[in-house]
Design an enzyme around this catalytic site. Structure first.
Site, PDB file in Angstrom:
ATOM      1  N   ASP A   1      26.440 -31.128  -5.498  1.00  0.00           N
ATOM      2  CA  ASP A   1      25.948 -30.862  -4.064  1.00  0.00           C
ATOM      3  C   ASP A   1      24.764 -31.975  -3.985  1.00  0.00           C
ATOM      4  O   ASP A   1      24.464 -32.703  -5.135  1.00  0.00           O
ATOM      5  CB  ASP A   1      24.719 -29.362  -4.899  1.00  0.00           C
ATOM      6  CG  ASP A   1      25.293 -28.140  -4.890  1.00  0.00           C
ATOM      7  OD1 ASP A   1      26.660 -27.817  -5.989  1.00  0.00           O
ATOM      8  OD2 ASP A   1      24.964 -27.258  -3.932  1.00  0.00           O
TER       9      ASP A   1
ATOM     10  N   HIS B   1      22.561 -31.608  -0.748  1.00  0.00           N
ATOM     11  CA  HIS B   1      21.580 -31.139  -0.217  1.00  0.00           C
ATOM     12  C   HIS B   1      20.364 -32.691   0.102  1.00  0.00           C
ATOM     13  O   HIS B   1      19.039 -31.651   0.063  1.00  0.00           O
ATOM     14  CB  HIS B   1      20.622 -30.656  -1.798  1.00  0.00           C
ATOM     15  CG  HIS B   1      20.857 -28.983  -1.931  1.00  0.00           C
ATOM     16  ND1 HIS B   1      21.189 -27.707  -0.593  1.00  0.00           N
ATOM     17  CD2 HIS B   1      21.910 -28.583  -2.281  1.00  0.00           C
ATOM     18  CE1 HIS B   1      21.534 -26.462  -0.936  1.00  0.00           C
ATOM     19  NE2 HIS B   1      21.980 -26.911  -2.136  1.00  0.00           N
TER      20      HIS B   1
ATOM     21  N   ASP C   1      27.423 -27.985  -0.137  1.00  0.00           N
ATOM     22  CA  ASP C   1      26.034 -27.979   0.077  1.00  0.00           C
ATOM     23  C   ASP C   1      25.326 -29.592   0.087  1.00  0.00           C
ATOM     24  O   ASP C   1      24.697 -29.489  -0.515  1.00  0.00           O
ATOM     25  CB  ASP C   1      25.362 -27.639  -1.272  1.00  0.00           C
ATOM     26  CG  ASP C   1      25.440 -25.804  -1.157  1.00  0.00           C
ATOM     27  OD1 ASP C   1      26.180 -25.401  -0.141  1.00  0.00           O
ATOM     28  OD2 ASP C   1      24.745 -25.224  -2.313  1.00  0.00           O
TER      29      ASP C   1
ATOM     30  N   ASP D   1      20.255 -28.834   3.764  1.00  0.00           N
ATOM     31  CA  ASP D   1      19.087 -27.798   3.272  1.00  0.00           C
ATOM     32  C   ASP D   1      18.218 -28.280   1.681  1.00  0.00           C
ATOM     33  O   ASP D   1      18.939 -29.052   1.509  1.00  0.00           O
ATOM     34  CB  ASP D   1      19.824 -26.756   2.903  1.00  0.00           C
ATOM     35  CG  ASP D   1      20.363 -26.491   4.209  1.00  0.00           C
ATOM     36  OD1 ASP D   1      19.748 -26.196   5.354  1.00  0.00           O
ATOM     37  OD2 ASP D   1      20.950 -24.534   4.525  1.00  0.00           O
ATOM     38  N   ARG D   2      17.368 -27.938   1.626  1.00  0.00           N
ATOM     39  CA  ARG D   2      15.969 -28.124   1.002  1.00  0.00           C
ATOM     40  C   ARG D   2      16.001 -29.329   1.070  1.00  0.00           C
ATOM     41  O   ARG D   2      14.517 -29.952   1.166  1.00  0.00           O
ATOM     42  CB  ARG D   2      16.832 -27.715  -0.325  1.00  0.00           C
ATOM     43  CG  ARG D   2      18.179 -26.754  -0.846  1.00  0.00           C
ATOM     44  CD  ARG D   2      16.670 -25.940  -1.320  1.00  0.00           C
ATOM     45  NE  ARG D   2      17.231 -24.382  -1.878  1.00  0.00           N
ATOM     46  CZ  ARG D   2      16.432 -23.188  -2.307  1.00  0.00           C
ATOM     47  NH1 ARG D   2      15.132 -23.997  -1.634  1.00  0.00           N
ATOM     48  NH2 ARG D   2      17.478 -22.513  -2.791  1.00  0.00           N
TER      49      ARG D   2
ATOM     50  N   ASN E   1      28.481 -23.147   0.778  1.00  0.00           N
ATOM     51  CA  ASN E   1      27.437 -22.191   0.787  1.00  0.00           C
ATOM     52  C   ASN E   1      26.210 -22.087   1.747  1.00  0.00           C
ATOM     53  O   ASN E   1      25.570 -21.519   3.043  1.00  0.00           O
ATOM     54  CB  ASN E   1      26.600 -21.001   0.057  1.00  0.00           C
ATOM     55  CG  ASN E   1      26.253 -21.497  -1.143  1.00  0.00           C
ATOM     56  OD1 ASN E   1      25.947 -22.189  -1.875  1.00  0.00           O
ATOM     57  ND2 ASN E   1      24.507 -20.752  -0.802  1.00  0.00           N
ATOM     58  N   HIS E   2      25.615 -23.758   1.723  1.00  0.00           N
ATOM     59  CA  HIS E   2      24.805 -23.794   2.709  1.00  0.00           C
ATOM     60  C   HIS E   2      24.873 -24.963   4.179  1.00  0.00           C
ATOM     61  O   HIS E   2      24.487 -25.292   4.873  1.00  0.00           O
ATOM     62  CB  HIS E   2      23.924 -24.765   2.076  1.00  0.00           C
ATOM     63  CG  HIS E   2      22.876 -23.965   1.553  1.00  0.00           C
ATOM     64  ND1 HIS E   2      21.331 -24.093   1.647  1.00  0.00           N
ATOM     65  CD2 HIS E   2      22.170 -23.488   0.142  1.00  0.00           C
ATOM     66  CE1 HIS E   2      20.174 -22.916   0.624  1.00  0.00           C
ATOM     67  NE2 HIS E   2      21.818 -22.901  -0.318  1.00  0.00           N
TER      68      HIS E   2
ATOM     69  N   HIS F   1      33.621 -25.012  -3.439  1.00  0.00           N
ATOM     70  CA  HIS F   1      32.353 -24.973  -4.365  1.00  0.00           C
ATOM     71  C   HIS F   1      31.835 -23.639  -5.363  1.00  0.00           C
ATOM     72  O   HIS F   1      30.507 -24.210  -5.608  1.00  0.00           O
ATOM     73  CB  HIS F   1      31.345 -24.855  -2.658  1.00  0.00           C
ATOM     74  CG  HIS F   1      30.048 -24.971  -2.619  1.00  0.00           C
ATOM     75  ND1 HIS F   1      29.094 -25.935  -2.869  1.00  0.00           N
ATOM     76  CD2 HIS F   1      29.057 -23.939  -2.466  1.00  0.00           C
ATOM     77  CE1 HIS F   1      27.918 -25.654  -3.054  1.00  0.00           C
ATOM     78  NE2 HIS F   1      27.338 -24.214  -2.532  1.00  0.00           N
TER      79      HIS F   1
ATOM     80  N   ARG G   1      23.011 -13.973  -7.984  1.00  0.00           N
ATOM     81  CA  ARG G   1      22.539 -14.439  -6.104  1.00  0.00           C
ATOM     82  C   ARG G   1      22.488 -12.787  -4.920  1.00  0.00           C
ATOM     83  O   ARG G   1      21.359 -13.102  -4.094  1.00  0.00           O
ATOM     84  CB  ARG G   1      23.310 -15.059  -5.862  1.00  0.00           C
ATOM     85  CG  ARG G   1      23.352 -16.469  -6.536  1.00  0.00           C
ATOM     86  CD  ARG G   1      24.315 -18.044  -6.006  1.00  0.00           C
ATOM     87  NE  ARG G   1      25.207 -18.907  -6.674  1.00  0.00           N
ATOM     88  CZ  ARG G   1      24.171 -19.683  -6.828  1.00  0.00           C
ATOM     89  NH1 ARG G   1      22.804 -20.124  -6.152  1.00  0.00           N
ATOM     90  NH2 ARG G   1      24.565 -20.579  -7.810  1.00  0.00           N
TER      91      ARG G   1
ATOM     92  N   HIS H   1      27.396 -25.279  -7.296  1.00  0.00           N
ATOM     93  CA  HIS H   1      26.651 -24.874  -6.811  1.00  0.00           C
ATOM     94  C   HIS H   1      25.562 -23.563  -7.321  1.00  0.00           C
ATOM     95  O   HIS H   1      24.598 -22.863  -7.228  1.00  0.00           O
ATOM     96  CB  HIS H   1      27.959 -23.691  -6.811  1.00  0.00           C
ATOM     97  CG  HIS H   1      27.517 -22.208  -5.615  1.00  0.00           C
ATOM     98  ND1 HIS H   1      26.336 -21.808  -4.466  1.00  0.00           N
ATOM     99  CD2 HIS H   1      27.201 -20.557  -6.050  1.00  0.00           C
ATOM    100  CE1 HIS H   1      26.325 -20.683  -4.680  1.00  0.00           C
ATOM    101  NE2 HIS H   1      26.692 -19.492  -5.392  1.00  0.00           N
TER     102      HIS H   1
END
Length: 494
Positions: A237, A239, A266, A269-270, A298-299, A347, A395, A422
């Site tokens: 990730d 991010h 990923d 995001d964030r 997943n993002h 991922h 999750r 992840h």
């Protein structure tokens, strides 16, 4: 009392004085020895407290908050629900449950809890604000469903006139050379981003249109062969942490035909430089289509992007139309990659049921938003666990799988081990399931608060033995993580 002494007296305090025990526990769980928030220990100690006092709504509510902070949204939802079963008048329980449902994209359920809080506390300004924001999202989702035309949905590409899109004279940034990405363009674009300047929208659209066409021709399972003298770098990730991405390239070399990379989802995001990250990665994919690999996380999905910042960032820096095109491109990202027929990279992780084969992965129709269950969902969302078997995911999506599950999957598909991402790891990576399940995470000091290292992996074609390389976070401009996130997430999560 010193922080480190608080837990020593916890059990006796709980037995003799419930309220004093709670206060001691909260003080302990708020800080670690470095003065940083320590949610993992908070979960540990609230769990022990609940063993002594399983009827404490406060403990369930506070552990729910700790689970939220560590992104264990399924567990957070369960704890908030248990809190309200014990005491339906405990208002924080409704807040926690609403936030959990928001994080899981269950907006109607979240709205119901915010309605409860507003009804009980009509003068609570914070509750009113969260109710109004959540209600806005629910209405927006309903509108989007009403205007969607299912299979006949028109691509953004069809409405763009790139040829007649003008680049103004005052723009001095990088431009594609005869419509193509070159190494010179990539270097200039990265320097442009480091200086917090924007790529011209025409160039951004050119990259997106070209990478969509390229990705749409790829299979859902990418299969490559490394020669004995070749290696590949696997990153987890990122991010939206653009400056840490640039640091990876400085430490490990720019991507090239002799220095291939695989980025394991990923990307966005964030972090608040997600556009810079994804345009850089897409640019290298166009420059090096057979030496630079990208897998979906997943993002790279609409629900996550709406909540955790990427949609807001694209709209702030460009347009809503461009975000829609990003969404179309993300749907074509491959889901897994097999190296030399022995190492499988994805991922999330393995599957909710036994019997899944590599051929099943090849057959996945990925051009869509991921479903709530099934192999595509699992590849993006699942996590390993130390105990055998499977259990409900922390999750709230997919599952957790044990070493026996990993062993059976590898045996059936003649594989040696899996590499996944992840999850934040303190050292940037983790080896579990007797060396057969490896996690790599490449966003150091995640969200400017986790103090974790980042890592990447070298795999050589000669032996396929992973070599781990760690790195620490580098400074970035003063733009906080989640700056573009949905305001409810900013209020409820950060």
């Amino acid at each position: 009392m010193p922080i480190t002494d608080c837990y020593i007296n916890l059990k006796s305090a709980l037995i003799n004085d419930r309220s004093t025990g709670a206060c001691s526990l909260i003080v302990y769980c708020s800080l670690n020895k470095h003065g940083k928030q320590d949610y993992e220990n908070a979960i540990k100690y609230y769990t022990e407290a609940l063993e002594l006092n399983p009827s404490s709504a406060i403990y369930f509510s506070n552990r729910s908050l700790a689970y939220l902070r560590t992104e264990c949204y399924g567990y957070a939802l369960a704890d908030a629900t248990k809190c309200l079963e014990i005491d339906q008048n405990y208002i924080k329980g409704y807040y926690r449950r609403a936030t959990s449902n928001m994080a899981l994209g269950k907006f109607k359920a979240a709205l119901k809890d915010y309605e409860t809080v507003v009804r009980v506390r009509p003068n609570d300004k914070d509750a009113k604000m969260k109710y109004q924001e959540c209600n806005k999202i629910v209405k927006q989702k309903a509108f989007e469903r009403a205007i969607a035309s299912d299979e006949m949905k028109r691509s953004v590409v069809d409405s763009l006139d790139i040829e007649n899109m003008m680049i103004e004279d005052q723009y001095t940034g990088p431009k594609l050379e005869e419509g193509k990405v070159t190494m010179r363009f990539m270097k200039e674009m990265m320097e442009c981003f480091k200086d917090q300047k924007k790529l011209h929208r025409k160039c951004a659209y050119q990259i997106l249109i070209q990478v969509k066409e390229l990705l749409s021709k790829l299979p859902s399972l990418i299969e490559i062969t490394l020669k004995e003298t070749e290696k590949i770098t696997i990153c987890g990730d990122t991010h939206g942490q653009f400056y840490d991405l640039i640091n990876i390239f400085e430490l490990n070399g720019l991507p090239s035909e002799t220095n291939p990379y695989l980025f394991n989802g990923d990307f966005v995001d964030r972090g608040s430089f997600s556009l810079e990250v994804i345009l850089t990665l897409f640019g290298f994919k166009l420059l090096l289509p057979d030496s630079f690999y990208l897998l979906r996380g997943n993002h790279e999905t609409d629900n996550m992007n709406q909540m955790y910042g990427f949609e807001g960032e694209v709209k702030a820096k460009y347009t809503a139309q461009m975000f829609t095109l990003f969404s179309e491109v993300f749907q074509w990202l491959p889901l897994a990659q097999c190296i030399n027929g022995k190492v499988l990279v994805m991922h999330g992780g393995l599957f909710s049921e036994d019997g899944v084969t590599l051929d099943d992965l090849r057959k996945i129709d990925r051009n869509r938003q991921p479903p709530d269950s099934g192999p595509m969902c699992d590849l993006l969302w699942s996590d390993p666990q130390p105990q055998n078997g499977r259990c409900v995911s922390k999750r709230g999506v997919s599952c957790q799988f044990g070493p026996d599950v990993t062993e059976r999957f590898l045996d059936q598909n003649n594989l040696d081990y899996i590499v996944r991402s992840h999850e934040v790891k303190a050292e940037g990576y983790e080896v579990t399931h007797s060396g057969k399940c490896i996690t790599v995470f490449s966003a150091p000091n995640y969200c400017d608060q986790m103090c974790n290292k980042g890592a990447y992996i070298h795999l050589s074609g000669s032996d396929l033995k992973p070599q781990f390389h760690q790195f620490t976070a580098v400074p970035h401009p003063n733009v906080k993580p989640m700056a573009y996130a949905n305001s409810l997430m900013q209020m409820g999560m950060m």
